[in-house]
Write a protein that holds these residues in place. Structure first.
Motif, PDB file in Angstrom:
ATOM      1  N   ALA A  95       1.605   5.904   0.596  1.00  0.00           N
ATOM      2  CA  ALA A  95       1.480   7.207  -0.049  1.00  0.00           C
ATOM      3  C   ALA A  95       0.247   7.164  -0.942  1.00  0.00           C
ATOM      4  O   ALA A  95       0.199   6.402  -1.909  1.00  0.00           O
ATOM      5  N   ALA A  96      -0.749   7.949  -0.590  1.00  0.00           N
ATOM      6  CA  ALA A  96      -2.013   7.919  -1.329  1.00  0.00           C
ATOM      7  C   ALA A  96      -1.866   8.534  -2.717  1.00  0.00           C
ATOM      8  O   ALA A  96      -0.903   9.236  -3.013  1.00  0.00           O
ATOM      9  N   HIS A  97      -2.853   8.244  -3.555  1.00  0.00           N
ATOM     10  CA  HIS A  97      -2.993   8.878  -4.866  1.00  0.00           C
ATOM     11  C   HIS A  97      -1.822   8.572  -5.794  1.00  0.00           C
ATOM     12  O   HIS A  97      -1.206   9.466  -6.346  1.00  0.00           O
ATOM     13  N   TRP A  98      -1.516   7.272  -5.918  1.00  0.00           N
ATOM     14  CA  TRP A  98      -0.437   6.834  -6.801  1.00  0.00           C
ATOM     15  C   TRP A  98       0.900   7.432  -6.374  1.00  0.00           C
ATOM     16  O   TRP A  98       1.772   7.687  -7.200  1.00  0.00           O
ATOM     17  N   CYS A 106       2.089  14.111  -9.408  1.00  0.00           N
ATOM     18  CA  CYS A 106       3.528  13.916  -9.151  1.00  0.00           C
ATOM     19  C   CYS A 106       4.074  12.680  -9.862  1.00  0.00           C
ATOM     20  O   CYS A 106       5.102  12.129  -9.445  1.00  0.00           O
ATOM     21  N   ALA A 107       3.430  12.229 -10.908  1.00  0.00           N
ATOM     22  CA  ALA A 107       3.746  10.918 -11.482  1.00  0.00           C
ATOM     23  C   ALA A 107       5.216  10.777 -11.863  1.00  0.00           C
ATOM     24  O   ALA A 107       5.852   9.768 -11.547  1.00  0.00           O
ATOM     25  N   THR A 108       5.779  11.754 -12.562  1.00  0.00           N
ATOM     26  CA  THR A 108       7.157  11.594 -13.021  1.00  0.00           C
ATOM     27  C   THR A 108       8.126  11.534 -11.850  1.00  0.00           C
ATOM     28  O   THR A 108       9.098  10.768 -11.881  1.00  0.00           O
ATOM     29  N   THR A 109       7.862  12.329 -10.807  1.00  0.00           N
ATOM     30  CA  THR A 109       8.742  12.296  -9.633  1.00  0.00           C
ATOM     31  C   THR A 109       8.564  11.011  -8.848  1.00  0.00           C
ATOM     32  O   THR A 109       9.522  10.465  -8.293  1.00  0.00           O
ATOM     33  N   ASP A 144      10.764   1.578   0.004  1.00  0.00           N
ATOM     34  CA  ASP A 144       9.964   0.814   0.958  1.00  0.00           C
ATOM     35  C   ASP A 144       8.709   1.593   1.341  1.00  0.00           C
ATOM     36  O   ASP A 144       8.575   2.096   2.456  1.00  0.00           O
ATOM     37  N   VAL A 145       7.803   1.716   0.400  1.00  0.00           N
ATOM     38  CA  VAL A 145       6.556   2.447   0.609  1.00  0.00           C
ATOM     39  C   VAL A 145       5.483   1.819  -0.269  1.00  0.00           C
ATOM     40  O   VAL A 145       5.751   1.359  -1.380  1.00  0.00           O
ATOM     41  N   TRP A 146       4.272   1.748   0.260  1.00  0.00           N
ATOM     42  CA  TRP A 146       3.120   1.285  -0.511  1.00  0.00           C
ATOM     43  C   TRP A 146       2.485   2.486  -1.209  1.00  0.00           C
ATOM     44  O   TRP A 146       2.528   3.607  -0.694  1.00  0.00           O
ATOM     45  N   LEU A 147       1.883   2.262  -2.352  1.00  0.00           N
ATOM     46  CA  LEU A 147       1.139   3.305  -3.057  1.00  0.00           C
ATOM     47  C   LEU A 147      -0.316   2.890  -3.151  1.00  0.00           C
ATOM     48  O   LEU A 147      -0.616   1.776  -3.587  1.00  0.00           O
ATOM     49  N   ASP A 148      -1.224   3.769  -2.702  1.00  0.00           N
ATOM     50  CA  ASP A 148      -2.639   3.479  -2.967  1.00  0.00           C
ATOM     51  C   ASP A 148      -3.009   4.156  -4.283  1.00  0.00           C
ATOM     52  O   ASP A 148      -2.467   5.200  -4.648  1.00  0.00           O
ATOM     53  N   LEU A 149      -3.917   3.522  -5.012  1.00  0.00           N
ATOM     54  CA  LEU A 149      -4.207   3.922  -6.387  1.00  0.00           C
ATOM     55  C   LEU A 149      -5.479   4.749  -6.487  1.00  0.00           C
ATOM     56  O   LEU A 149      -6.201   4.691  -7.480  1.00  0.00           O
ATOM     57  N   SER A 150      -5.740   5.558  -5.473  1.00  0.00           N
ATOM     58  CA  SER A 150      -6.947   6.381  -5.463  1.00  0.00           C
ATOM     59  C   SER A 150      -6.776   7.630  -6.327  1.00  0.00           C
ATOM     60  O   SER A 150      -5.677   8.129  -6.528  1.00  0.00           O
ATOM     61  N   HIS A 205      -1.890  11.568   2.874  1.00  0.00           N
ATOM     62  CA  HIS A 205      -2.264  12.262   1.640  1.00  0.00           C
ATOM     63  C   HIS A 205      -0.963  12.734   1.012  1.00  0.00           C
ATOM     64  O   HIS A 205      -0.120  13.347   1.678  1.00  0.00           O
ATOM     65  N   SER A 206      -0.802  12.493  -0.291  1.00  0.00           N
ATOM     66  CA  SER A 206       0.461  12.799  -0.955  1.00  0.00           C
ATOM     67  C   SER A 206       0.224  13.627  -2.206  1.00  0.00           C
ATOM     68  O   SER A 206      -0.744  13.422  -2.938  1.00  0.00           O
ATOM     69  N   GLY A 207       1.138  14.556  -2.450  1.00  0.00           N
ATOM     70  CA  GLY A 207       1.075  15.372  -3.647  1.00  0.00           C
ATOM     71  C   GLY A 207       0.226  16.609  -3.470  1.00  0.00           C
ATOM     72  O   GLY A 207       0.042  17.116  -2.363  1.00  0.00           O
TER      73      GLY A 207
END
Length: 266
Positions: free
Chosen positions: A172-175, A180-183, A192-198, A141-143
């Motif tokens: 890293a979940a949640h985009w 935290c979009a700008t960061t 080297d990290v995947w982003l899930d778009l939930s 869970h991120s952010g």
């Protein structure tokens, strides 16, 4: 094909209480299912989801065994891949990771707010190294988390500090981090990290979503909803408004997930 890489479900006896509590602490989010595996499957059919990845959390050291036994139980079903969870403060955390691998589970979910740890804490290094040696996928869970007050424990800077201890896939979940979009664009994209778009629908401004797609590329993005808190059909609405080719949408909707889960077309 559509794979939802971020969903939640609970044992039938636990689900009503869990859903009420989580809805309350989040400020009244309206769940889109009853929180059971059977209700998840019903909603999957409505939104044309072929496979869901169910992510559970051991919120205390004593929960590890039951959480992972439940994951194993539902992982036996064709349309469900369940990830395990370990608690960083459990004495047998490394042994439990081995048990998760032996049970055929493909990954681990951490929620640093529920589990009360910073993801870049030095104490996590041996845990991450063990996860990497077992070849398990890790989802954070991120952010922000709307059920908790700041400071938050997995902001982009924290995640960057943790990545150096991994040699297996990290998501890293949640985009990349709620609110935290700008960061994420500045610091996580291209790493080297995947982003899930939930949890992006009505939460992630389209202009930032497009920048993340362009900078991080669809090769490292995974479709996800956070069901029962958001619907897969909602998340697709956001993605379909972005400038993404059909080939790249296929990567996001299922091909990248198939690589991470090591599965073939069904």
């Amino acid at each position: 094909m559509l794979i939802d890489f971020h969903t939640h479900a609970f044992p039938d006896t636990v689900a009503p209480k869990a859903m009420d509590k989580l809805s309350y602490v989040s400020g009244g989010l309206m769940p889109q299912s009853e929180g059971t595996v059977s209700s998840l499957k019903q909603e999957m059919k409505k939104d044309d989801v072929d496979i869901s990845v169910v992510l559970s959390i051991a919120t205390s050291p004593g929960q590890q065994t039951n959480v992972n036994n439940f994951a194993k139980e539902i992982n036996d079903e064709e349309s469900i891949f369940a990830f395990g969870s370990v608690h960083p403060d459990a004495e047998n955390v490394l042994e439990e990771l081995e048990r998760i691998k032996d049970m055929g589970l493909k990954g681990i979910k951490f929620h640093p707010e529920y589990q009360k740890f910073y993801v870049d804490d030095e104490k996590m290094k041996p845990i991450y190294k063990k996860i990497s040696s077992l070849g398990l996928v890790t989802v954070f869970h991120s952010g922000y988390d709307y059920g908790y007050a700041p400071p938050y424990h997995c902001m982009p800077d924290n995640l960057l500090g943790a990545l150096k201890w991994f040699d297996s896939p990290v998501i890293a979940a949640h985009w990349g981090g709620i609110d935290c979009a700008t960061t994420v664009i500045e610091k996580l994209c291209t790493k080297d990290v995947w982003l899930d778009l939930s949890f992006g629908y009505c939460m992630m401004p389209k202009v930032f979503a497009q920048q993340i797609v362009d900078k991080h590329t669809p090769d490292r993005l995974i479709f996800a909803s956070d069901m029962p808190w958001h619907r897969p059909s909602w998340e697709k609405q956001l993605i379909e408004t972005l400038d993404i080719s059909k080939e790249d949408k296929d990567k996001i909707y299922y091909k990248n997930a198939m690589k991470l889960l090591n599965i073939q077309n069904r």
